[in-house]
Design a protein around this motif. Structure first.
Motif, mmCIF file in Angstrom:
data_model
loop_
_atom_site.group_PDB
_atom_site.id
_atom_site.type_symbol
_atom_site.label_atom_id
_atom_site.label_comp_id
_atom_site.label_asym_id
_atom_site.label_seq_id
_atom_site.Cartn_x
_atom_site.Cartn_y
_atom_site.Cartn_z
ATOM 1 N N SER A 1 0.821 -1.219 0.000
ATOM 2 C CA SER A 1 0.000 0.000 0.000
ATOM 3 C C SER A 1 0.848 1.259 0.000
ATOM 4 O O SER A 1 0.389 2.342 0.368
ATOM 5 N N SER A 2 2.085 1.143 -0.449
ATOM 6 C CA SER A 2 3.004 2.279 -0.518
ATOM 7 C C SER A 2 3.793 2.208 -1.806
ATOM 8 O O SER A 2 4.368 1.160 -2.152
ATOM 9 N N GLY A 3 3.846 3.321 -2.526
ATOM 10 C CA GLY A 3 4.616 3.370 -3.753
ATOM 11 C C GLY A 3 6.103 3.195 -3.506
ATOM 12 O O GLY A 3 6.802 2.526 -4.282
ATOM 13 N N GLU A 4 6.607 3.773 -2.424
ATOM 14 C CA GLU A 4 8.031 3.639 -2.111
ATOM 15 C C GLU A 4 8.401 2.189 -1.835
ATOM 16 O O GLU A 4 9.450 1.709 -2.272
ATOM 17 N N ILE A 5 7.549 1.505 -1.083
ATOM 18 C CA ILE A 5 7.817 0.091 -0.807
ATOM 19 C C ILE A 5 7.776 -0.715 -2.094
ATOM 20 O O ILE A 5 8.627 -1.573 -2.339
ATOM 21 N N LEU A 6 6.793 -0.441 -2.931
ATOM 22 C CA LEU A 6 6.639 -1.183 -4.174
ATOM 23 C C LEU A 6 7.850 -0.999 -5.084
ATOM 24 O O LEU A 6 8.377 -1.967 -5.655
ATOM 25 N N GLU A 7 8.328 0.236 -5.208
ATOM 26 C CA GLU A 7 9.496 0.500 -6.051
ATOM 27 C C GLU A 7 10.739 -0.182 -5.481
ATOM 28 O O GLU A 7 11.562 -0.728 -6.235
ATOM 29 N N LEU B 1 10.792 -2.861 -3.565
ATOM 30 C CA LEU B 1 10.618 -4.310 -3.605
ATOM 31 C C LEU B 1 10.809 -4.878 -5.008
ATOM 32 O O LEU B 1 11.243 -6.027 -5.171
ATOM 33 N N ALA B 2 10.510 -4.083 -6.008
ATOM 34 C CA ALA B 2 10.501 -4.593 -7.386
ATOM 35 C C ALA B 2 11.844 -5.165 -7.815
ATOM 36 O O ALA B 2 11.901 -6.074 -8.654
ATOM 37 N N ARG B 3 12.923 -4.696 -7.232
ATOM 38 C CA ARG B 3 14.252 -5.172 -7.671
ATOM 39 C C ARG B 3 14.482 -6.639 -7.335
ATOM 40 O O ARG B 3 15.363 -7.274 -7.925
ATOM 41 N N TRP B 4 13.699 -7.176 -6.383
ATOM 42 C CA TRP B 4 13.847 -8.590 -6.029
ATOM 43 C C TRP B 4 12.781 -9.469 -6.681
ATOM 44 O O TRP B 4 12.759 -10.668 -6.458
ATOM 45 N N CYS B 5 11.915 -8.857 -7.460
ATOM 46 C CA CYS B 5 10.808 -9.618 -8.049
ATOM 47 C C CYS B 5 11.203 -10.150 -9.426
ATOM 48 O O CYS B 5 11.434 -9.383 -10.367
ATOM 49 N N THR B 6 11.281 -11.458 -9.538
ATOM 50 C CA THR B 6 11.579 -12.117 -10.801
ATOM 51 C C THR B 6 10.291 -12.248 -11.617
ATOM 52 O O THR B 6 9.216 -11.808 -11.188
ATOM 53 N N GLU B 7 10.407 -12.895 -12.754
ATOM 54 C CA GLU B 7 9.216 -13.136 -13.579
ATOM 55 C C GLU B 7 8.148 -13.894 -12.797
ATOM 56 O O GLU B 7 6.960 -13.625 -12.914
ATOM 57 N N ALA B 8 8.598 -14.848 -11.981
ATOM 58 C CA ALA B 8 7.634 -15.631 -11.189
ATOM 59 C C ALA B 8 6.844 -14.727 -10.253
ATOM 60 O O ALA B 8 5.621 -14.852 -10.121
ATOM 61 N N ALA B 9 7.523 -13.789 -9.602
ATOM 62 C CA ALA B 9 6.841 -12.880 -8.684
ATOM 63 C C ALA B 9 5.971 -11.883 -9.435
ATOM 64 O O ALA B 9 4.853 -11.560 -9.004
ATOM 65 N N LEU B 10 6.455 -11.385 -10.547
ATOM 66 C CA LEU B 10 5.697 -10.390 -11.307
ATOM 67 C C LEU B 10 4.398 -10.961 -11.861
ATOM 68 O O LEU B 10 3.467 -10.199 -12.172
ATOM 69 N N ASN B 11 4.314 -12.258 -11.966
ATOM 70 C CA ASN B 11 3.091 -12.901 -12.456
ATOM 71 C C ASN B 11 2.139 -13.304 -11.340
ATOM 72 O O ASN B 11 1.036 -13.766 -11.614
ATOM 73 N N GLN B 12 2.564 -13.147 -10.077
ATOM 74 C CA GLN B 12 1.689 -13.465 -8.950
ATOM 75 C C GLN B 12 0.751 -12.283 -8.652
ATOM 76 O O GLN B 12 1.056 -11.136 -8.981
ATOM 77 N N PRO B 13 -0.402 -12.540 -8.018
ATOM 78 C CA PRO B 13 -1.329 -11.451 -7.683
ATOM 79 C C PRO B 13 -0.676 -10.425 -6.757
ATOM 80 O O PRO B 13 0.008 -10.782 -5.799
ATOM 81 N N LEU B 14 -0.898 -9.169 -7.070
ATOM 82 C CA LEU B 14 -0.421 -8.054 -6.252
ATOM 83 C C LEU B 14 -1.627 -7.236 -5.810
ATOM 84 O O LEU B 14 -2.386 -6.754 -6.651
ATOM 85 N N ILE B 15 -1.815 -7.068 -4.506
ATOM 86 C CA ILE B 15 -2.917 -6.282 -3.968
ATOM 87 C C ILE B 15 -2.387 -4.888 -3.654
ATOM 88 O O ILE B 15 -1.429 -4.736 -2.888
#
Length: 264
Positions: A190-196, A198-212
């Protein structure tokens, strides 16, 4: 994935409340610690603001942690709270903190806005024309400039005071592995700063999982960062985010809950 946890990124006590709300629906939760909130040491600028606090006409508070910092400062400098100040909060959790710690009535975004955001708060009529009124914005370091810029454009004699900083943290190795392999049911942010961050550790597998996420603005940011399945909750409250988790993880249960609401 049915046995995998829901990952949440909200720090502090608000993260605990969110975890409880999701767990109440029967889902396992793991805290993904990627951001720590740290109070800033009191500066000469802060002291000057606290001593001059009774001269402000409106006080806008950006987050629950900012509200806690404000309440602690006022307890030191103002044993009796000054009167004649209108208080504003972006969301319900911030308003609840102000009410609990200061006992003040708090203006919130109109219910018709359907969201907790700076944009929604700025729709309040009492913030539409400020005519050199002294306005204090209590926030963290950095963050979006929208509130400060818009209030100043509307004529406010604005003071923006940072009372805390956000300290990004690297996920623990076990969490880095979960993100690398997408081993979770949903990720809640629920935070843009956290999301930005966190994204550096998100692989294709994570990017395809549901994000709330808690707003359409964050969903747009998520799309730019490569997340392919952002789901927008009805707000940033624990109940709203937990309901979105149910909607993603068990659509049938979410449909039943919605039917019950409509019948009620």
């Amino acid at each position: 994935m049915s046995g995998s946890p829901v990952l949440i990124t909200r720090p502090g006590s608000r993260g605990e409340a969110l975890a409880s709300a999701i767990e109440s629906h029967g889902y396992a939760v793991q805290r993904l610690e990627v951001m720590r909130l740290e109070r800033l040491p009191e500066s000469a600028e802060q002291r000057a603001v606290w001593l001059d606090y009774d001269h402000f006409r409106r006080v806008v508070v950006i987050s629950p942690f900012a509200a806690e910092c404000l309440a602690d400062a006022l307890d030191r400098y103002w044993p009796q709270l000054p009167v004649g100040i209108d208080y504003y909060a972006v969301g319900g959790a911030t308003a609840a903190t102000l009410n609990e710690t200061l006992g003040v009535k708090v203006h919130l975004p109109p219910e018709a806005a359907g969201e907790e955001s700076s944009e929604a708060l700025l729709r309040l009529a009492s913030l539409s024309a400020l005519d050199q009124q002294r306005v204090l914005l209590v926030a963290g370091e950095g963050g979006r400039p929208l509130l400060a810029d818009t209030l100043a454009e509307r004529g406010a004699n604005l003071t923006r005071l940072a009372v805390y900083r956000r300290q990004p943290l690297d996920p623990e190795p076990a969490m880095q592995q979960r993100l690398a392999q997408g081993e979770y049911r949903a990720l809640v942010a629920s935070s843009g700063e956290i999301l930005e961050h966190l994204a550096r550790w998100c692989t294709e597998a994570a990017l395809n999982q549901p994000l709330i996420v808690s707003s359409a603005r964050l969903a747009t940011l998520a799309g730019k960062l490569g997340f392919r399945a952002p789901v927008v909750a009805s707000g940033a409250t624990p109940a709203a985010l937990a309901a979105a988790v149910v909607r993603v993880c068990d659509p049938q249960e979410a449909d039943v809950d919605q039917d019950d609401l409509e019948k009620g």
